[in-house]
Scaffold this motif. Structure first.
Motif, PDB file in Angstrom:
ATOM      1  N   MET A   1       6.162 -17.800  43.380  1.00  0.00           N
ATOM      2  CA  MET A   1       7.582 -18.137  43.520  1.00  0.00           C
ATOM      3  C   MET A   1       8.317 -16.993  44.217  1.00  0.00           C
ATOM      4  O   MET A   1       7.977 -15.828  44.037  1.00  0.00           O
ATOM      5  CB  MET A   1       8.210 -18.388  42.155  1.00  0.00           C
ATOM      6  N   LEU A   2       9.330 -17.340  44.982  1.00  0.00           N
ATOM      7  CA  LEU A   2      10.192 -16.361  45.638  1.00  0.00           C
ATOM      8  C   LEU A   2      11.543 -16.341  44.936  1.00  0.00           C
ATOM      9  O   LEU A   2      12.013 -17.369  44.450  1.00  0.00           O
ATOM     10  CB  LEU A   2      10.402 -16.740  47.104  1.00  0.00           C
ATOM     11  N   MET A   3      12.171 -15.173  44.892  1.00  0.00           N
ATOM     12  CA  MET A   3      13.510 -15.071  44.345  1.00  0.00           C
ATOM     13  C   MET A   3      14.501 -14.972  45.509  1.00  0.00           C
ATOM     14  O   MET A   3      14.383 -14.083  46.354  1.00  0.00           O
ATOM     15  CB  MET A   3      13.637 -13.851  43.436  1.00  0.00           C
ATOM     16  N   VAL A   4      15.438 -15.886  45.571  1.00  0.00           N
ATOM     17  CA  VAL A   4      16.451 -15.881  46.624  1.00  0.00           C
ATOM     18  C   VAL A   4      17.829 -15.980  45.976  1.00  0.00           C
ATOM     19  O   VAL A   4      17.976 -16.487  44.861  1.00  0.00           O
ATOM     20  CB  VAL A   4      16.248 -17.031  47.634  1.00  0.00           C
ATOM     21  N   SER A   5      18.833 -15.505  46.680  1.00  0.00           N
ATOM     22  CA  SER A   5      20.189 -15.533  46.136  1.00  0.00           C
ATOM     23  C   SER A   5      20.802 -16.918  46.318  1.00  0.00           C
ATOM     24  O   SER A   5      20.357 -17.728  47.141  1.00  0.00           O
ATOM     25  CB  SER A   5      21.062 -14.487  46.843  1.00  0.00           C
ATOM     26  N   ASP A 153      24.286 -18.847  34.166  1.00  0.00           N
ATOM     27  CA  ASP A 153      24.841 -17.507  34.019  1.00  0.00           C
ATOM     28  C   ASP A 153      23.979 -16.431  34.669  1.00  0.00           C
ATOM     29  O   ASP A 153      24.493 -15.418  35.154  1.00  0.00           O
ATOM     30  CB  ASP A 153      25.042 -17.187  32.536  1.00  0.00           C
ATOM     31  N   LYS A 154      22.671 -16.621  34.688  1.00  0.00           N
ATOM     32  CA  LYS A 154      21.771 -15.613  35.240  1.00  0.00           C
ATOM     33  C   LYS A 154      21.677 -15.653  36.759  1.00  0.00           C
ATOM     34  O   LYS A 154      21.430 -14.631  37.393  1.00  0.00           O
ATOM     35  CB  LYS A 154      20.362 -15.802  34.651  1.00  0.00           C
ATOM     36  N   ALA A 155      21.849 -16.831  37.350  1.00  0.00           N
ATOM     37  CA  ALA A 155      21.581 -16.998  38.785  1.00  0.00           C
ATOM     38  C   ALA A 155      22.395 -16.081  39.698  1.00  0.00           C
ATOM     39  O   ALA A 155      21.846 -15.546  40.670  1.00  0.00           O
ATOM     40  CB  ALA A 155      21.780 -18.462  39.185  1.00  0.00           C
ATOM     41  N   PRO A 156      23.711 -15.856  39.462  1.00  0.00           N
ATOM     42  CA  PRO A 156      24.459 -15.023  40.407  1.00  0.00           C
ATOM     43  C   PRO A 156      23.937 -13.595  40.528  1.00  0.00           C
ATOM     44  O   PRO A 156      24.047 -12.986  41.595  1.00  0.00           O
ATOM     45  CB  PRO A 156      25.882 -15.039  39.822  1.00  0.00           C
ATOM     46  N   THR A 157      23.366 -13.032  39.475  1.00  0.00           N
ATOM     47  CA  THR A 157      22.878 -11.655  39.548  1.00  0.00           C
ATOM     48  C   THR A 157      21.369 -11.560  39.739  1.00  0.00           C
ATOM     49  O   THR A 157      20.886 -10.619  40.344  1.00  0.00           O
ATOM     50  CB  THR A 157      23.254 -10.874  38.270  1.00  0.00           C
ATOM     51  N   HIS A 158      20.623 -12.534  39.254  1.00  0.00           N
ATOM     52  CA  HIS A 158      19.165 -12.481  39.326  1.00  0.00           C
ATOM     53  C   HIS A 158      18.572 -13.339  40.443  1.00  0.00           C
ATOM     54  O   HIS A 158      17.394 -13.227  40.750  1.00  0.00           O
ATOM     55  CB  HIS A 158      18.553 -12.912  37.988  1.00  0.00           C
ATOM     56  N   GLY A 159      19.355 -14.212  41.031  1.00  0.00           N
ATOM     57  CA  GLY A 159      18.833 -15.111  42.042  1.00  0.00           C
ATOM     58  C   GLY A 159      18.147 -16.309  41.405  1.00  0.00           C
ATOM     59  O   GLY A 159      18.176 -16.500  40.193  1.00  0.00           O
ATOM     60  N   VAL A 160      17.510 -17.102  42.252  1.00  0.00           N
ATOM     61  CA  VAL A 160      16.862 -18.339  41.822  1.00  0.00           C
ATOM     62  C   VAL A 160      15.429 -18.335  42.338  1.00  0.00           C
ATOM     63  O   VAL A 160      15.171 -17.959  43.481  1.00  0.00           O
ATOM     64  CB  VAL A 160      17.624 -19.564  42.382  1.00  0.00           C
TER      65      VAL A 160
END
Length: 198
Positions: A1-5, A153-160
Motif C-alpha cells: 500500500m502507498l500513503m498519499v495525502s 480524523d487521522k487522514a489529514p495528518t497521516h494520509g490515506v
C-alpha cells in the motif's frame, strides 16, 4: 500500500477525470467525492480507475449522475429519489457529503447513512459490477460512527493508504492533460522556463 495525502487524491482524481474526457466541473465534483470517500476510510481509487477506463461507454455512470443527485433531493425533499440501472454506485455517497440534512442512499444489498457531512453507518459489500437501482432519501438525524470517525480524523495528518496499481493507472490518466515537453512549450509558458535552474 502507498500513503498519499488527501490533497494528492483530490488533485490526481480531478486531472485523471479530465484526462479521460470529463469536463472540468464534473471532474472537480468526482475529485471531491473521491477525497471524501478516501478520508472516510473506503477504498475508492480502484473504483474510480475502473470507471475512468470507459467514461462514455457506461450508462448511468455515477461520475455523470452523481453531481445532480443532491440537487434532485433538495428539489423533492418529501419523497425518495430513484436512479435506475446505475453502475458502480459505491461512488455516489461521496456526492451527498455536501448536504446539510441526514440522508440515506441504498441499493440491493447495500446502504449508506450520512449526517453532518460524514458517513454514520454502512451496510454493504463494495464492488458492485452490475447495474442496480439506487434510492436516496432524507432520514432522521443519526449519531456518528466511531469506525468512520477514526479514519476521518487521522487522514489529514497521516494520509490515506491506496493500492499501488489503481493509483498508477489514475496517475497515467492524469498525465494525459500535460503538455508534451519541448523547446516550444517551454518558450510559451509550460514548466519552469529557462531562468529557473533549481
Amino acid at each position: 500500500m502507498l500513503m498519499v495525502s488527501l490533497n494528492e487524491i483530490q488533485v490526481t482524481a480531478r486531472k485523471a477525470a479530465q484526462g479521460c474526457g470529463l469536463v472540468y466541473g464534473l471532474a472537480e465534483e468526482a475529485a471531491v467525492a473521491a477525497q471524501f470517500l478516501a478520508r472516510s476510510g473506503l477504498s475508492v481509487i480502484p473504483l474510480l480507475a475502473d470507471l475512468l477506463e470507459d467514461v462514455e461507454g457506461i450508462q448511468l455512470n455515477p461520475l455523470i449522475v452523481g453531481p445532480s443527485l443532491g440537487d434532485r433531493l433538495l428539489l423533492d425533499p418529501a419523497g425518495p429519489i430513484t436512479l435506475r440501472g446505475v453502475m458502480a454506485p459505491d461512488l455516489l455517497p461521496g456526492y451527498l457529503s455536501v448536504l446539510s440534512r441526514p440522508v440515506r442512499i441504498s441499493w440491493k444489498g447495500a446502504a449508506y447513512s450520512m449526517d453532518g457531512g460524514r458517513i454514520c453507518q454502512r451496510d454493504t459489500t463494495p464492488g458492485h459490477r452490475e447495474p442496480v437501482d439506487v434510492v436516496a432519501e432524507f432520514i432522521e438525524p443519526m449519531p456518528p460512527s466511531p469506525e468512520f470517525g477514526t479514519a476521518w480524523d487521522k487522514a489529514p495528518t497521516h494520509g490515506v493508504a491506496v493500492e499501488p496499481e489503481p493509483w498508477r493507472r489514475l496517475q497515467q490518466f492524469a498525465a494525459k492533460i500535460l503538455v508534451p515537453e519541448s523547446e516550444y512549450s517551454r518558450l510559451h509558458g509550460a514548466g519552469a522556463g529557462f531562468i529557473d535552474r533549481d
